[in-house]
Design a protein around this motif. Structure first.
Motif, PDB file in Angstrom:
ATOM      1  N   ALA A  28       0.841  -1.214   0.000  1.00 26.95           N
ATOM      2  CA  ALA A  28       0.000   0.000   0.000  1.00 26.95           C
ATOM      3  C   ALA A  28       0.874   1.261   0.000  1.00 26.95           C
ATOM      4  N   LEU A  29       1.875   1.245  -0.860  1.00 23.99           N
ATOM      5  CA  LEU A  29       2.796   2.377  -0.997  1.00 23.99           C
ATOM      6  C   LEU A  29       2.727   2.908  -2.428  1.00 23.99           C
ATOM      7  N   ASP A  30       2.680   4.219  -2.579  1.00 25.49           N
ATOM      8  CA  ASP A  30       2.851   4.797  -3.908  1.00 25.49           C
ATOM      9  C   ASP A  30       4.312   4.609  -4.319  1.00 25.49           C
ATOM     10  N   THR A  31       4.530   4.386  -5.617  1.00 28.39           N
ATOM     11  CA  THR A  31       5.903   4.182  -6.100  1.00 28.39           C
ATOM     12  C   THR A  31       6.270   5.281  -7.106  1.00 28.39           C
ATOM     13  N   ALA A  32       7.454   5.852  -6.943  1.00 28.49           N
ATOM     14  CA  ALA A  32       7.959   6.855  -7.876  1.00 28.49           C
ATOM     15  C   ALA A  32       9.284   6.362  -8.429  1.00 28.49           C
ATOM     16  N   PRO A  33       9.304   5.874  -9.699  1.00 26.71           N
ATOM     17  CA  PRO A  33      10.578   5.389 -10.263  1.00 26.71           C
ATOM     18  C   PRO A  33      11.550   6.543 -10.468  1.00 26.71           C
ATOM     19  N   MET A  34      12.731   6.411  -9.870  1.00 26.19           N
ATOM     20  CA  MET A  34      13.741   7.479  -9.949  1.00 26.19           C
ATOM     21  C   MET A  34      14.803   7.170 -11.001  1.00 26.19           C
ATOM     22  N   VAL A  35      15.095   5.884 -11.204  1.00 26.12           N
ATOM     23  CA  VAL A  35      15.916   5.459 -12.343  1.00 26.12           C
ATOM     24  C   VAL A  35      15.162   4.309 -13.007  1.00 26.12           C
ATOM     25  N   TRP A  36      15.394   4.116 -14.291  1.00 26.07           N
ATOM     26  CA  TRP A  36      14.657   3.091 -15.030  1.00 26.07           C
ATOM     27  C   TRP A  36      15.643   2.215 -15.787  1.00 26.07           C
ATOM     28  N   PRO A  37      15.445   0.873 -15.726  1.00 27.53           N
ATOM     29  CA  PRO A  37      16.390  -0.019 -16.431  1.00 27.53           C
ATOM     30  C   PRO A  37      16.190   0.014 -17.938  1.00 27.53           C
ATOM     31  N   ALA A  38      17.310   0.062 -18.665  1.00 25.49           N
ATOM     32  CA  ALA A  38      17.275  -0.045 -20.122  1.00 25.49           C
ATOM     33  C   ALA A  38      17.550  -1.503 -20.469  1.00 25.49           C
ATOM     34  N   GLY A  39      16.489  -2.252 -20.732  1.00 21.60           N
ATOM     35  CA  GLY A  39      16.609  -3.688 -20.945  1.00 21.60           C
ATOM     36  C   GLY A  39      16.585  -4.422 -19.622  1.00 21.60           C
ATOM     37  N   ALA A  40      16.744  -5.742 -19.694  1.00 20.38           N
ATOM     38  CA  ALA A  40      16.723  -6.555 -18.466  1.00 20.38           C
ATOM     39  C   ALA A  40      17.455  -7.861 -18.720  1.00 20.38           C
ATOM     40  N   GLY A  41      17.925  -8.494 -17.629  1.00 14.04           N
ATOM     41  CA  GLY A  41      18.585  -9.794 -17.739  1.00 14.04           C
ATOM     42  C   GLY A  41      19.760  -9.738 -18.693  1.00 14.04           C
ATOM     43  N   GLY A  42      19.784 -10.690 -19.634  1.00 10.16           N
ATOM     44  CA  GLY A  42      20.880 -10.766 -20.606  1.00 10.16           C
ATOM     45  C   GLY A  42      20.894  -9.614 -21.580  1.00 10.16           C
ATOM     46  N   LEU A  43      19.795  -8.863 -21.684  1.00 12.45           N
ATOM     47  CA  LEU A  43      19.703  -7.741 -22.620  1.00 12.45           C
ATOM     48  C   LEU A  43      19.845  -6.389 -21.909  1.00 12.45           C
ATOM     49  N   LEU A  44      20.268  -6.419 -20.653  1.00 11.78           N
ATOM     50  CA  LEU A  44      20.410  -5.175 -19.891  1.00 11.78           C
ATOM     51  C   LEU A  44      21.500  -4.302 -20.495  1.00 11.78           C
ATOM     52  N   LYS A  45      21.157  -3.032 -20.749  1.00 17.03           N
ATOM     53  CA  LYS A  45      22.127  -2.081 -21.305  1.00 17.03           C
ATOM     54  C   LYS A  45      22.597  -1.059 -20.275  1.00 17.03           C
TER      55      LYS A  45
ATOM     56  N   SER B 201      21.910  11.577 -23.912  1.00 17.26           N
ATOM     57  CA  SER B 201      21.932  11.407 -25.373  1.00 17.26           C
ATOM     58  C   SER B 201      22.810  10.236 -25.799  1.00 17.26           C
ATOM     59  N   GLU B 202      23.763   9.866 -24.963  1.00 21.66           N
ATOM     60  CA  GLU B 202      24.696   8.804 -25.331  1.00 21.66           C
ATOM     61  C   GLU B 202      24.096   7.411 -25.195  1.00 21.66           C
ATOM     62  N   ILE B 203      22.884   7.337 -24.682  1.00 26.88           N
ATOM     63  CA  ILE B 203      22.229   6.034 -24.554  1.00 26.88           C
ATOM     64  C   ILE B 203      22.067   5.369 -25.921  1.00 26.88           C
ATOM     65  N   ALA B 204      21.953   6.187 -26.970  1.00 30.84           N
ATOM     66  CA  ALA B 204      21.765   5.646 -28.321  1.00 30.84           C
ATOM     67  C   ALA B 204      22.975   4.834 -28.786  1.00 30.84           C
ATOM     68  N   ASN B 205      24.144   5.073 -28.196  1.00 28.07           N
ATOM     69  CA  ASN B 205      25.351   4.330 -28.587  1.00 28.07           C
ATOM     70  C   ASN B 205      25.354   2.905 -28.031  1.00 28.07           C
ATOM     71  N   TYR B 206      24.450   2.617 -27.106  1.00 32.18           N
ATOM     72  CA  TYR B 206      24.448   1.313 -26.442  1.00 32.18           C
ATOM     73  C   TYR B 206      23.253   0.440 -26.822  1.00 32.18           C
ATOM     74  N   MET B 207      22.350   0.971 -27.635  1.00 39.34           N
ATOM     75  CA  MET B 207      21.137   0.234 -27.964  1.00 39.34           C
ATOM     76  C   MET B 207      20.833   0.370 -29.449  1.00 39.34           C
ATOM     77  N   SER B 208      20.161  -0.641 -29.970  1.00 47.04           N
ATOM     78  CA  SER B 208      19.683  -0.541 -31.351  1.00 47.04           C
ATOM     79  C   SER B 208      18.515   0.446 -31.382  1.00 47.04           C
ATOM     80  N   ALA B 209      18.148   0.891 -32.579  1.00 45.95           N
ATOM     81  CA  ALA B 209      17.042   1.845 -32.725  1.00 45.95           C
ATOM     82  C   ALA B 209      15.751   1.264 -32.161  1.00 45.95           C
ATOM     83  N   GLU B 210      15.540  -0.055 -32.393  1.00 45.82           N
ATOM     84  CA  GLU B 210      14.320  -0.719 -31.907  1.00 45.82           C
ATOM     85  C   GLU B 210      14.318  -0.780 -30.376  1.00 45.82           C
ATOM     86  N   GLU B 211      15.460  -1.139 -29.781  1.00 48.63           N
ATOM     87  CA  GLU B 211      15.566  -1.211 -28.318  1.00 48.63           C
ATOM     88  C   GLU B 211      15.372   0.177 -27.701  1.00 48.63           C
ATOM     89  N   LEU B 212      15.949   1.185 -28.350  1.00 49.15           N
ATOM     90  CA  LEU B 212      15.841   2.547 -27.841  1.00 49.15           C
ATOM     91  C   LEU B 212      14.395   3.033 -27.858  1.00 49.15           C
TER      92      LEU B 212
END
Length: 535
Positions: free
Chosen positions: A169-186, A214-225
């Protein structure tokens, strides 16, 4: 010279505002110990996580110092560690992760102003996490959530946040967000600061480097981004914005994703403690609410640990300072005995390492060496007659008789039991009829710890056998004559606890219920304040 010394300049209030006293709560194996090590690493308190140079090159958790902890890879005692981070003094309370030690955890949480809740990304909220959260809720302790192990296959971030919202019964505020997960984590992305931290699979032992968004684009494909940006937008739109007041009131938790093992997201978490976690809060006492910036020193003892150094029969009382500026050599009144003692060798702790401290303020945790004169629940003041409240004993769930291999060591065993009862490792009951002491614990693992410590520290071998009782309750009554009648009528069920308070031992829950019904003017309590004022 201690790292927490503030010198003689500046007000108490300014120093108190720079204190963060927090605990880490988690289910076993959620990664709490690894996270603790890496917080200490970033605070400069250690140079290599898991390394104890003084003990050779054996890799183990620095905060787990007892032999049984090293053998089983778990934390069963609460350690206190102090370190500095960017001008903030952090007092980290490392609570036991095992459910059998919930009583020690509860007492430790009384000394914390906030908590970090660690959740395994694959398992979500587990039983012990839920229990510890309820303890935090009882005391309105604000919580920052760290969802760990996102570099492994796990639940979706949305499902994890939904689970926090529904189960806690807690409100959640995401402060950082994962780019991908598991084996696809960027990596992870911090939208507030437009900062991307790439995940380096080979980077264990190195702190992650943050880049501009802006540099996140260097670590992910266009589809992943594109998918990441869509998820990020949904997360931000579907969640309330972070609100400091709501967090500190215990209604909202900021959520951080990362991997403690890979040091991913740990700095962001520590930054959150610095920015959001409350400074030392006012503490309730028997007479009034004690403010942290009051000039007179006061504090309470939430833990006593004996034999931290096997070469010396030492006993350390861990005191949370609640107000004033403590100075080495100060004379303090102990509420339990009413006596005044001089505190000449107060210490700061980092696991087995100790450092003499000359000065400390509200929020700090200091260790006071003593010879049994200070107990859990005691209040220490500069002279004022008050007692801090809210540090209870809990009715044990397991009652056992203790069996001594060598009857000649009975007196030594009694001393060992009394010492361990002072620490809260066990509760000790002396039956009013019969000579056999009965010990009470919350879980089975406590029995193993008890036997191991008695053998290691006191060189006495003991075993356990079932007591003829199943449960215990402290008994009291408004009318002393009524209580005396009850005790006289149930002499075979009566025992005294370590303070001499009467305890009713029942053979079953049915017997407890039946007896309580027959004696409506007698109160049967599952908890009892350790503080003498409430005794």
């Amino acid at each position: 010279m201690s790292t927490i010394e503030a010198g003689n300049h500046g007000s108490i209030g300014a120093d108190v505002r720079n204190r963060r006293t927090f605990a880490i709560i988690a289910h076993p194996d959620a990664g709490k110990t690894t996270l603790t090590e890496n917080l200490l690493l970033m605070g400069g308190a250690i140079h290599l996580a898991g390394q104890v140079k003084a003990r050779g090159d054996s890799r183990r958790a620095r905060s787990d110092f007892m032999k049984i902890e090293q053998e089983r890879g778990i934390s069963v005692s609460s350690a206190v560690m102090t370190f500095e981070y960017e001008g903030i003094t952090c007092n980290l309370l490392d609570t036991p992760g095992h459910e059998d030690f919930s009583e020690d955890t509860y007492r430790t949480l009384t000394a914390a102003d906030s908590a970090i809740m660690v959740i395994d990304a694959a398992k979500g909220i587990e039983a012990q996490t839920l229990k510890l959260f309820e303890v935090c809720r009882l005391r309105d302790v604000p919580i920052i959530t760290f969802i760990n192990k996102i570099d492994r296959e796990s639940m979706s971030p949305f499902d994890l946040m939904d689970e926090i919202a529904t189960k806690l019964a807690l409100d959640t505020a995401p402060m950082v967000w994962p780019a991908g997960a598991g084996g696809l984590l960027k990596g992870i992305f911090d939208p507030e600061h437009d900062r991307f931290v790439p995940y380096d699979r080979a980077g264990e032992g190195m702190e992650a480097t943050s880049l501009s968004g802006s540099e996140i684009a260097n670590y992910m494909s266009a589809e992943e981004l594109a998918m990441f940006r869509e998820e990020m937008e949904i997360a931000r739109e579907g969640s309330p914005a972070f609100d400091l007041e709501s967090y500190r009131a215990g209604h909202l938790t900021p959520v951080y994703f990362g991997s403690a093992l890979r040091k991913l997201g740990v700095r962001e978490l520590l930054d959150a403690v610095k920015r959001f976690a409350p400074m030392p809060r006012p503490q309730p006492s028997s007479k009034r609410l004690v403010q942290p910036d009051e000039p007179k020193v006061s504090g309470f003892v939430f833990k006593v640990q004996a034999n931290m150094d096997a070469n010396h029969r030492d006993r350390i009382a861990f005191m949370r300072i609640c107000s004033g500026r403590f100075k080495r050599g100060m004379r303090m009144r102990v509420s339990g005995s009413g006596k005044t003692i001089g505190v000449h060798n107060p210490t700061l702790f980092f696991a087995q390492d100790r450092e003499l401290v000359d000065e400390a303020v509200a929020g700090d945790i200091i260790g006071i060496p003593n010879h049994g004169t200070i107990r859990v629940g005691d209040t220490l003041t500069e002279g004022e007659d008050l007692t801090f409240t809210g540090i209870p004993n809990f009715a044990p769930e397991i009652l056992q008789r203790i069996r001594l291999d060598d009857p000649m060591k009975a007196k030594h065993m009694r001393r060992a039991l009394e010492s361990l009862a002072e620490e809260g490792v066990t509760q000790v009951f002396k039956p009013q009829l019969g000579a056999n002491w009965i010990i009470g614990v919350v879980g089975r693992l406590q029995l193993e710890v008890l036997a191991a410590r008695i053998e290691t520290e006191y060189e006495i071998k003991v075993g356990f056998e079932n007591a003829p009782f199943e449960t215990a309750r402290w008994v009291s009554a408004e009318d002393p004559a009524e209580l005396k009648r009850f005790v006289d009528a149930h002499r075979g069920n009566m025992a005294d606890d370590r303070d001499g308070a009467p305890v009713f031992l029942a053979k079953s829950n049915w017997e407890l219920g039946y007896t309580a019904e027959k004696w409506p003017h007698v109160l049967f309590s599952a908890t009892r304040e350790r503080s003498p004022a409430a005794a």
